[in-house]
Design an enzyme around this catalytic site. Structure first.
Site, short mmCIF file in Angstrom:
data_model
loop_
_atom_site.label_atom_id
_atom_site.label_comp_id
_atom_site.label_asym_id
_atom_site.label_seq_id
_atom_site.Cartn_x
_atom_site.Cartn_y
_atom_site.Cartn_z
N LYS A 76 -4.69 -0.19 5.03
CA LYS A 76 -3.38 -0.26 5.61
C LYS A 76 -3.25 -1.28 6.60
O LYS A 76 -3.68 -1.01 7.93
CB LYS A 76 -2.93 1.09 6.24
CG LYS A 76 -1.47 1.16 6.57
CD LYS A 76 -1.00 2.61 7.01
CE LYS A 76 0.55 2.54 7.55
NZ LYS A 76 1.40 2.42 6.34
N THR A 83 2.35 6.99 1.78
CA THR A 83 1.06 7.79 2.32
C THR A 83 0.81 8.53 1.31
O THR A 83 -0.66 9.03 0.77
CB THR A 83 1.25 8.17 3.70
OG1 THR A 83 1.60 6.96 4.56
CG2 THR A 83 -0.39 8.78 4.16
#
Length: 201
Positions: free
Chosen positions: A38, A17
């Site tokens: 995602k 991330t």
């Protein structure tokens, strides 16, 4: 021309991330209209924390990225486990992931895709994260590797897995812990074995 970059790692909690945020800013600074995807996030309590954070960053960098969190994270599971387990042993629709990716590309010209866990994390019983990468066929895959002791093994296994599938990739060392130990216990091998090293920070 539309471009896709897939960010994966040797395992969970390695810095995918964080890497997504860095690359979103890097590509936006270069004048690209960025977006973020995602496909699967596990360990979701109310809303997907990682997906929400990165969606907001992408929107700030590219106001044309006018999408919602269910577009950005189509599969959300409360159990912090591999996608297959988090979904109760049921199949996750790969066609839905591909459709969402195609939809998101309408709002950007460069899409950062963040995987879940490492390359061999099961999405379905016989379908793993590396299979998704191969099917999405990104312009390049960025492999994030850790700096702690023991990371050489995981790094080489992951690189060899990508090579075995002919997946175009670059690997990045994330110096997020044990930096001093890394320089004495791990870096000497990397310098001897690889022609070039890339650091995330």
């Amino acid at each position: 021309m539309k471009e896709i970059y897939f960010i994966t790692a040797t395992n969970t909690s390695i810095g995918k991330t964080h890497a997504c945020e860095l690359f979103l800013n890097k590509f936006a600074k270069a004048g690209r209209k960025v977006g973020y995807f995602k496909p699967i996030e596990t360990g979701v309590k109310t809303t997907p924390d990682d997906g929400t954070k990165l969606m907001r960053i992408a929107k700030n960098l590219n106001p044309e990225f006018d999408v919602n969190i269910n577009d950005v994270v189509p599969f959300q599971f409360s159990l912090p486990a591999s996608p297959f387990v988090a979904n109760g042993g049921k199949d996750i629709s790969i066609s839905t992931i591909k459709s969402k990716l195609k939809y998101l590309l309408n709002f950007c010209d460069l899409l950062i895709v963040e995987g879940a866990g490492g390359l061999m994390v099961p999405i379905n019983k016989d379908y793993f994260m590396i299979d998704l990468i191969q099917e999405l066929n990104p312009n390049e895959t960025f492999l994030i590797v850790p700096s702690h002791l023991g990371s050489i093994n995981d790094t080489l296994l992951s690189i060899n897995a990508l090579k075995s599938r002919n997946i175009n990739h670059t690997w990045y060392i994330n110096l997020y812990k044990d930096e001093e130990d890394f320089r004495t216990a791990t870096l000497p091998f990397y310098k001897a074995y690889f022609d070039r090293l890339h650091f995330l920070n």
